[in-house]
Design a protein around this motif. Structure first.
Motif, short mmCIF file in Angstrom:
data_model
loop_
_atom_site.label_atom_id
_atom_site.label_comp_id
_atom_site.label_asym_id
_atom_site.label_seq_id
_atom_site.Cartn_x
_atom_site.Cartn_y
_atom_site.Cartn_z
N LEU A 1 0.79 -1.35 0.02
CA LEU A 1 -0.11 -0.07 0.20
C LEU A 1 1.01 1.30 0.04
N ASN A 2 1.90 1.38 0.74
CA ASN A 2 2.82 2.48 0.98
C ASN A 2 3.59 2.62 -0.26
N THR A 3 3.93 1.61 -0.79
CA THR A 3 4.80 1.75 -2.11
C THR A 3 3.90 2.13 -3.31
N ALA A 4 2.63 1.71 -3.45
CA ALA A 4 1.79 2.18 -4.51
C ALA A 4 1.38 3.60 -4.21
N VAL A 5 1.28 4.02 -3.16
CA VAL A 5 0.83 5.56 -2.85
C VAL A 5 2.05 6.15 -3.44
N ALA A 6 3.22 5.82 -2.75
CA ALA A 6 4.32 6.62 -3.09
C ALA A 6 4.81 6.81 -4.37
N ALA A 7 4.35 5.74 -5.35
CA ALA A 7 4.86 5.90 -6.75
C ALA A 7 3.77 6.85 -7.21
#
Ligand code: ADP
Ligand code: MG
Length: 731
Positions: A491-497
């Motif tokens: 989740l955090n990676t997807a939002v970061a990207a």
């Protein structure tokens, strides 16, 4: 007659609640006492060391050996004063749970054989090399170079369990690849901090850091220890593979929020004492929907720390349960026909200036920032809905998703009527209407203010996998036994990207001559349109939604081993590599482990089920059948003709039914064993897992169906396994 079962039931009913006394009247008196927290650090570290350590923790500065040595001295003094004689690096391998290996502090002062002292150095604190060859690595670390290292994570404080100083660590291979669940989470948190801070600075240049928060809600079941001991399926697989539904289970809805049974209340109290010592801020405890199902939740915290607390709590819960004569079940679906257990992950982002980025905010400019983060999150969840589902999927969780009150195996986002209306309005506004640049050059939403308290905060949609709940999103599909870091890393990676893309798009528009406010608005508007498919406020349990979701292009795959493939799709590889979270090699290796784990889980269950069927169920059936045959024979000896037929008709019918059920069970077990033999030869982990899913799993249903029918007709005295009605109602 099954004396064992009756004895266990009798004992369970006689058990009394254990009397538990609090160490002190005030929780704050003993809260965090077993944790090397700020208070302990201030006492045991010099000012300079503390400052240097704080920079490592808060600013991500590198940890040099000099600091590590200083910290080690203070930490050891603190730990030994509290009775610790050993230390361990605590890590999160790709198996369930955590791993640890204890070493004593002792070392020779001089030459070997002379006096000993307690020693602990910065080197030992910072890095260890556990003999880690038997942890799964998915082929990254072949056994001849089986070196894996654990490295200290200073952002999560050390603590003392019993006589051991426990140091949270990451686990990596000799060649630098992550072999655990913590390292990717830390990288994802770093990525989201960077990306979100850059976006926040468009609104407020004072923001220097964005923190991801996690608040988990842990569901679990308790069963009496004696009854558990007589159920090999519970003992070996964590769930009941057999068992007819109890006549009464959760249909009266009388368990949810009901009075906690005395024995359970004593367990909860004891558990809380333990958890508070480690600074785990447990806040909520209550009965859940299913009988014998309960929940506890802490106050949310920084994501990595909160996840460590969850892992620690899961292990404490199991220990404390045993003190109270219980076994704690963290399995996602221990009992068929009633609710399974999840672990809702409440997730949000907040700035170091104290602003919650999913809190609509008091000022209009905070409203625009809020909408920006909300819409970007929708975009991220939309783009990566298949991957998010993969992040929470396991053999166990698949049994829960889509059944009795669990979110379906489709990821969608719930927003509620008010927020949906705001997004609709934005979508149909011009940038001049929607966004205002005020006299102080601050951007804000021109359309109606978003109310501070949402109606939907109380009117929740419980059927959505990813629901907005007023100031956060609640990722509800996470399983009760899961390590939250899988879901949180994705989740955090997807939002970061997504935030990185957003910022780049805004910058490009500004460079092309657009004003900042128009650039932000135009992009948000396009995102609202582009992410529509993920937004669903209706009933996620309905069959219509499955059809609709497929039409919208959302991922509807239900085969677990197939779902894992989302990790290595080109989009996912790009996502993880561009954000520096996982390499393509690591992604492939992790999927190997996932497939292997899946296969092993089903394999073990198949074995246990086969044994139970052959050693318990079939002999019970035969014994009862023989008893009936004996009766028929006697009836026919005493009576004759029509009368004899009439009197023995019921028994005869049962004899036939038992015979048929036994045959069905035996055939299914034999076929299942044959199938296993064949599919075990498959080399590819992926194909083997698929074969276990497609070919082995279907036998479970046949065996269970016929067994559960037998349970209904066989004499209760002969039945060896405790029944659902006995397992599920603690008094
Ligand atoms: P419910 O069962 O109604 O969903 P609970 O009170 O059981 O709610 O759990 C809610 C969880 O969400 C708690 O851990 C709480 O601390 C956490 N939480 C509240 N606000 C936030 C936030 N802004 N970010 C992350 N978690 C939050
Ligand atoms: Mg909740």
């Amino acid at each position: 007659m099954s004396s064992l079962r009756f004895k266990a039931v009798e004992e369970a009913f006689k058990k009394k609640a254990l009397c538990v006394t609090a160490p002190s009247k005030f929780t704050s008196d003993y809260y965090g006492k077993s944790l090397f927290n700020k208070v302990a650090m201030e006492k045991y570290l010099s000012k300079d060391t503390l400052k240097a350590l704080k920079n490592v923790i808060n600013k991500g500065e590198t940890l040099n050996l000099a600091i590590a040595n200083q910290v080690a001295v203070g930490m050891k003094l603190w730990a030994t004063e509290l009775g610790a004689t050993h230390y361990t690096h605590w890590f999160q391998p790709l198996t369930d749970g955590t791993a640890e290996k204890h070493d004593s502090f002792i070392d020779y002062v001089g030459a070997p054989g002379e006096t000993i002292m307690e020693d602990f150095s910065g080197k030992l604190l910072a890095q260890q090399e556990p003999d880690a060859s038997s942890f799964p690595s998915g082929g990254i670390r072949s056994t001849f170079e089986a070196r894996g290292y654990t490295a200290w994570d200073p952002t999560s404080p050390a603590f003392i369990v019993d006589d051991c100083l426990v140091i949270p660590t990451i686990f990596i291979s000799y060649t630098g690849e992550s072999l655990d669940l913590k390292a990717p989470l830390l990288k994802a948190l770093n990525a989201v901090d960077k990306a979100a801070t850059a976006v926040c600075q468009m609104f407020d240049p004072n923001v220097k850091k964005v923190i991801a928060y996690l608040g988990w809600e842990q569901e679990y079941f308790l069963v009496d220890e004696g009854l558990y001991a007589t159920r090999p399926d519970l003992m070996l697989t964590g769930r009941t593979l057999l068992g007819h539904e109890s006549a009464k289970n959760q249909q009266m809805e009388d368990h949810y929020f009901g009075a906690v049974p005395t024995r359970v209340a004593a367990f909860m109290k004891d558990l809380e004492f333990e958890a508070y010592k480690y600074g785990i801020p447990l806040k909520t405890r209550h009965n859940e929907v299913a009988p014998n199902q309960f929940e506890l939740a802490p106050i949310y915290g920084e994501c990595n720390l909160s996840n460590d607390q969850n892992l620690l709590v899961m292990s404490i819960m199991k220990k404390v349960a045993r003190r109270h004569g219980f076994r704690l079940l963290l399995h996602e679906k221990p009992f068929a026909g009633i609710n399974g257990s999840g672990k809702h992950n409440n997730w949000s982002l907040g700035t170091d200036t104290g602003v919650g980025l999913f809190t609509p905010g008091k000022t209009p400019e905070e409203n625009l920032q809020f909408v920006t983060f909300l819409v970007n999150t929708l975009m991220a969840v939309h783009k990566h809905n298949a991957l998010l589902k993969a992040s929470i999927m396991t053999a166990q969780n698949a049994l829960r998703l889509g059944a009795n009150e669990a979110p379906p195996a489709i990821v969608s986002a719930f927003l509620g009527t008010q927020l949906s209306a705001i997004l609709d309005k934005l979508e149909n506004s011009t940038s001049e209407e929607a966004i205002i640049l005020d006299a102080k050059k601050k951007l804000h939403l021109g359309i109606a203010r978003i109310p501070e308290v949402f109606l939907d905060n109380t009117d929740r949609n419980r059927t959505s996998a990813f629901a907005f709940t007023g100031n956060r999103f609640e990722f509800r599909a996470v399983g009760s036994s899961a390590n939250c870091s899988s879901a949180m890393a994705v989740l955090n990676t997807a939002v970061a990207a997504q935030l990185t893309d957003f910022k780049a798009e805004v910058d490009a528009k500004i460079a092309a001559g657009s004003t900042k406010e128009k650039a932000i608005f135009d992009i948000i508007k396009s995102y609202i349109k582009a992410s529509k498919a993920i937004h669903f406020d209706g009933n996620g349990y309905s069959d219509e939604w499955k059809v609709e979701a497929a039409k919208r292009g959302l991922d509807c795959e239900t085969c677990v081993p197939e779902i894992f493939k989302a990790y290595t799709s080109p989009e996912s590889v790009k996502l993880f590599t561009s954000m520096g979270v996982l390499t393509e090699k690591e992604l492939h290796a992790r999927n190997e482990v996932k497939w292997e784990t899946y296969t092993k889980k089903i394999q073990i269950e198949a074995r246990v089920l086969g044994d139970l069927a052959v050693n318990h169920i079939i002999p019970i059936g035969t014994r009862y059948q023989s008893f009936l045959l004996d009766n028929v024979w006697k009836i026919k000896n005493v009576f004759s003709g029509e009368k004899a037929e009439k009197l023995s008709a019921l028994d005869t019918a049962l004899i036939v039914e038992i015979g048929e059920r036994i045959a069905a069970i035996k055939n299914a077990v034999d076929d299942m064993i044959d199938t296993r033999r064949q599919v075990n030869k498959i080399e590819s982990e992926y194909e083997k897992a698929i074969a276990y899913h497609d070919k082995v799993l279907p036998y479970f249903d046949i065996i269970r169906y016929n067994t559960d029918k037998l349970e209904l007709i066989v004499d209760d005295e002969m039945w060896t396994l405790p029944k659902y009605r006995e397992l599920l109602f603690i008094r």
